[in-house]
Write an enzyme that holds these catalytic residues in place. Structure first.
Site, PDB file in Angstrom:
ATOM      1  N   ASP A  14       0.856  -1.183   0.000  1.00  0.00           N
ATOM      2  CA  ASP A  14       0.000   0.000   0.000  1.00  0.00           C
ATOM      3  C   ASP A  14       0.892   1.233   0.000  1.00  0.00           C
ATOM      4  O   ASP A  14       1.756   1.388   0.881  1.00  0.00           O
ATOM      5  CB  ASP A  14      -0.904   0.016   1.234  1.00  0.00           C
ATOM      6  CG  ASP A  14      -1.998  -1.038   1.168  1.00  0.00           C
ATOM      7  OD1 ASP A  14      -2.038  -1.794   0.180  1.00  0.00           O
ATOM      8  OD2 ASP A  14      -2.818  -1.100   2.106  1.00  0.00           O
ATOM      9  N   ASP A  37     -15.464  -4.175  -1.553  1.00  0.00           N
ATOM     10  CA  ASP A  37     -15.123  -3.991  -0.139  1.00  0.00           C
ATOM     11  C   ASP A  37     -16.429  -3.845   0.628  1.00  0.00           C
ATOM     12  O   ASP A  37     -17.260  -3.001   0.288  1.00  0.00           O
ATOM     13  CB  ASP A  37     -14.267  -2.742   0.043  1.00  0.00           C
ATOM     14  CG  ASP A  37     -13.072  -2.714  -0.902  1.00  0.00           C
ATOM     15  OD1 ASP A  37     -12.509  -3.786  -1.169  1.00  0.00           O
ATOM     16  OD2 ASP A  37     -12.713  -1.626  -1.375  1.00  0.00           O
TER      17      ASP A  37
END
Length: 241
Positions: A10, A131
């Site tokens: 990330d 998500d």
């Protein structure tokens, strides 16, 4: 066939970070050289590297794209690069393809405009990021409930190369994956499912690999915190193929 491993990077401000439950205020920094991290993942045998541009996801500004291009170059001939975060248009997909990305991940933009996935799929393979919190798909950096159920969304994207399914409550928490929810999703789509969120141990990887039909597993924090190595993970997944 073995479940494929996707060690995760990330990116925020050019650094390697992890967020807890997607909260930008709960960030842990693990390094400032993402290209070196990707190189180590590939050297250990990872078939994919999964990169999320957190800055682009939040603002739409692709400030980390030169780093993504450098990662792609580093991985050439060794591993493929899957990249998400701020992929909102055909132009974004074209730029990432030109940077060497093999597959893009589209989340909020895909849920808002499902037909866009079909258009982008003409340019590059698309994984749709779903998500969710308790089966409800969240968008815009996990800050908003889309009003769409995960089950419904699984029916919207016939040209998706994969679904990346993340249980937000587990992401970055090392609390174990949502085995039952993932099994349900796999049973309700013919699109390959990649699990994301909650992996904390080799036992978690083994439990996920036992899910019939699971295509891949994304894991980040557990690797960075030394709970297992990419080599360890690949050995577990390979033993269950």
């Amino acid at each position: 066939m073995a479940v494929e491993l996707y060690p995760a990077i990330d990116l925020r401000g050019g650094r390697v970070v992890r967020l807890s439950q997607g909260d930008y205020a709960r960030e842990t920094t693990y390094g400032d050289d993402p290209v070196r991290v990707a190189d180590e993942f590939a050297a250990a045998g990872a078939p994919w590297v999964h990169v999320v541009d957190l800055d682009a996801a939040r603002s739409g500004d692709p400030v980390n794209r030169p780093i993504i291009a450098a990662i792609a170059s580093c991985l050439t001939g060794r591993a493929r690069l899957q990249t998400g975060g701020g992929v909102r248009s055909v132009a974004d997909a074209e730029a990432l393809r030109a940077a060497g990305v093999a597959r893009v991940v589209m989340g909020s933009a895909a849920v808002a405009e499902p037909e866009l996935v079909n258009t982008v799929a003409d340019v590059i393979d698309v994984a749709v990021g779903l998500d969710h919190r308790a089966g409800r798909v969240a968008v815009h950096g996990w800050t908003e409930d889309s009003g769409v159920s995960l089950d419904d969304a699984l029916m919207w994207f016939p040209r998706a190369a994969a679904f990346v399914i993340t249980d937000i409550s587990r992401d970055g928490m090392l609390s174990g994956p949502d085995i039952d929810g993932l099994a349900h999703a796999i049973a309700h789509t013919s699109v390959p499912v990649i699990a994301s969120g909650g992996v904390a141990s080799l036992d978690d990887l083994s439990a996920l690999a036992a899910l019939s039909g699971l295509a891949g597993i994304i894991t980040g924090r557990a690797i960075y915190e030394g709970r297992f190595t990419v080599t360890d993970a690949l050995a577990v997944l390979g033993s269950q193929s």
